[in-house]
Scaffold this active site. Structure first.
Site, PDB file in Angstrom:
ATOM      1  N   ALA A  40      36.386  22.218  30.207  1.00 18.01           N
ATOM      2  CA  ALA A  40      37.599  22.349  29.400  1.00 18.01           C
ATOM      3  C   ALA A  40      38.859  22.129  30.235  1.00 18.01           C
ATOM      4  CB  ALA A  40      37.638  23.725  28.738  1.00 18.01           C
ATOM      5  N   TYR A  51      38.409   9.728  38.082  1.00 16.63           N
ATOM      6  CA  TYR A  51      39.250  10.562  38.941  1.00 16.63           C
ATOM      7  C   TYR A  51      39.323   9.946  40.346  1.00 16.63           C
ATOM      8  CZ  TYR A  51      41.236  14.656  41.202  1.00 16.63           C
ATOM      9  OH  TYR A  51      42.061  15.496  41.904  1.00 16.63           O
ATOM     10  N   GLU A 109      50.725  16.888  37.312  1.00 15.84           N
ATOM     11  CA  GLU A 109      49.311  16.538  37.146  1.00 15.84           C
ATOM     12  C   GLU A 109      48.971  15.328  38.013  1.00 15.84           C
ATOM     13  OE1 GLU A 109      46.949  18.690  36.254  1.00 15.84           O
ATOM     14  OE2 GLU A 109      47.727  18.866  34.226  1.00 15.84           O
ATOM     15  N   SER A 151      39.041  24.584  35.377  1.00 23.76           N
ATOM     16  CA  SER A 151      38.560  24.743  36.756  1.00 23.76           C
ATOM     17  C   SER A 151      37.476  25.801  36.915  1.00 23.76           C
ATOM     18  CB  SER A 151      39.726  25.060  37.697  1.00 23.76           C
ATOM     19  OG  SER A 151      40.637  24.019  37.659  1.00 23.76           O
ATOM     20  N   ASP A 185      43.376  23.518  42.215  1.00 22.05           N
ATOM     21  CA  ASP A 185      42.552  24.459  41.447  1.00 22.05           C
ATOM     22  C   ASP A 185      42.119  25.648  42.309  1.00 22.05           C
ATOM     23  OD1 ASP A 185      42.834  22.337  39.764  1.00 22.05           O
ATOM     24  OD2 ASP A 185      40.741  21.704  39.840  1.00 22.05           O
TER      25      ASP A 185
HETATM   26  C1  GLA Z   1      41.485  18.277  38.679  1.00 21.64           C
HETATM   27  C2  GLA Z   1      41.453  18.370  40.197  1.00 21.64           C
HETATM   28  C3  GLA Z   1      42.804  18.823  40.758  1.00 21.64           C
HETATM   29  C4  GLA Z   1      43.950  17.983  40.194  1.00 21.64           C
HETATM   30  C5  GLA Z   1      43.818  17.850  38.675  1.00 21.64           C
HETATM   31  C6  GLA Z   1      44.828  16.881  38.114  1.00 21.64           C
HETATM   32  O1  GLA Z   1      41.653  19.547  38.135  1.00 21.64           O
HETATM   33  O2  GLA Z   1      40.450  19.256  40.622  1.00 21.64           O
HETATM   34  O3  GLA Z   1      42.798  18.790  42.164  1.00 21.64           O
HETATM   35  O4  GLA Z   1      44.020  16.738  40.827  1.00 21.64           O
HETATM   36  O5  GLA Z   1      42.536  17.435  38.269  1.00 21.64           O
HETATM   37  O6  GLA Z   1      46.111  17.342  38.304  1.00 21.64           O
END
Ligand code: GLA
Length: 382
Positions: free
Chosen positions: A118, A217, A31, A121, A167
């Site tokens: 959630a 993020y 992650e 993606s 994703d």
């Molecule tokens: C989100 C981002 C991904 C990844 C995750 C964490 O889903 O879109 O690119 O960085 O968070 O792993």
């Protein structure tokens, strides 16, 4: 699911569409490692965006979101970031144009059963659906990796999220009953058949999404980049946290802000953990794999600080009930946890989560038992 989509399209536009399916994703482990050149282990799931689409002779894009009963339109030559869902589609169109390709107008209807917010993606699936479909209907001939990057471009430049590639890659490269071990530096993957034996993959939706998610993020990404830039000054071959072993990071602990160190410490470990997890999967050592999932959660919660009280409680309940593995999944600040649950405990575990989570937060969580499906494809046999 398909029929209302096709019916709506045919009623609105008076001809037959082509239909595409783009799945959401889970991530078993790895992650926040994707934008650090590390490894991730996602898989495409049985929840998806379904898109009906044809080209138009002019330059208008007309898109109807079936679930929202909402229509948006824009001119292909005048794409611009907006605050609504059409921003993703405008971003995809612009992504093609950046590569010198010239989509014409199109008309489309889409529907999705991927819960929004959630951590599954839903937006990457929407972008991947349009990227794949536009590539098909205008016969641009791009490969799936290029389409994943166009979908990522839309997130970066039209939604303001500096996400990695996980994703979009998972939505485009998913394979039934397999997980993807993606090396984000090489942009290459291996498939591992997922043999769950007597386990199920259970997602528990905390039903919360804290508003911090987007800005936090991007801030995490900046902290990682700061650590890399400090270490790179004396080590010119270092380009990302992937190049930094733990002992090198330790030497720089006092030469960087505490926050940058803490975030990087998690990432460096998470990159090795994901490689270790892939080895465990080869021998189907699910118990050991599950332990790594718990370690990931601990790091995400304490060091990377992207968890929240709700997700922490869901993982704690799993731990207390001796569930094989559990952790928060995706960007963080709510969304789903992913749980590797022994089949014989499944129902009892759900009951307990329902009771304890409701007691603590007065929210009813949702449960999704997911199965692993193929990546984006056209549906021809309606
Ligand atoms: C989100 C981002 C991904 C990844 C995750 C964490 O889903 O879109 O690119 O960085 O968070 O792993």
């Amino acid at each position: 699911m398909i029929d209302p989509l096709v019916n709506t399209f045919e009623k609105k536009f008076l001809h037959k569409p082509r239909i595409f399916r783009a799945p959401g994703r889970i991530n078993l482990i790895g992650e926040h490692t994707d934008y650090n050149d590390g490894f991730v282990m996602p898989a495409a799931i049985d929840k998806s965006v379904k898109l009906a689409i044809t080209k138009r002779p002019d330059n208008q894009a007309i898109i109807y979101a079936l679930d929202l009963n909402e229509e948006k339109s824009f001119s292909i030559n005048n794409t611009t970031p907006t605050k609504d869902w059409s921003t993703y589609i405008q971003g995809v169109v612009h992504g093609f144009q950046q590569r010198g390709l010239k989509p014409q107008g199109f008309e489309a209807v889409f529907t999705s059963d991927i819960p929004v917010g959630a951590g599954l993606s839903s937006s990457a699936a929407l972008c991947s659906a349009f990227a794949f479909a536009l590539n098909e209907i205008f016969q641009f001939g791009l490969d799936r990796l290029s389409l994943a990057k166009i979908a990522q471009y839309a997130e970066h430049h039209f939604a303001g999220v500096k996400c990695g590639l996980m994703d979009q890659y998972a939505s485009l490269f998913g394979k039934e009953n397999s997980v993807i071990l993606l090396d984000c530096r090489q942009e290459q993957h291996e498939y591992f058949p997922l043999q769950l034996v007597s386990h199920s993959l259970l997602l528990i939706d905390s039903k919360v999404k804290h508003s911090l998610a987007l800005s936090a993020y991007n801030k995490r990404r900046e902290a990682c980049e700061l650590a890399v830039s400090i270490i790179k000054k004396d080590n010119s071959t270092v380009n990302s946290l992937r190049d930094i072993p733990l002992n090198l990071l330790e030497r720089y602990k006092d030469k960087m802000p505490a926050e940058a160190y803490k975030r990087s410490h998690f990432i460096v470990q998470e990159i090795s953990r994901t490689q270790a997890a892939a080895d465990l999967l080869k021998t189907n050592a699910l118990t050991a794999f599950g332990k790594l999932m718990y370690e990931t959660h601990e790091g995400l919660s304490k060091e990377y600080e992207v968890s929240c009280a709700e997700s922490d409680l869901l993982v704690q309940i799993a731990r207390q009930h001796a569930i094989t593995g559990a952790r928060m999944m995706g960007g963080g600040f709510g969304g789903c946890t992913i749980n590797l649950v022994q089949n014989e405990y499944l129902e009892k575990f759900k009951d307990e989560v329902l009771r304890l989570y409701k007691d603590a937060f007065v929210i009813e969580p949702a449960f999704y038992e997911v199965s692993i499906k193929n990546g984006v494809h056209e549906i021809t046999n309606l």
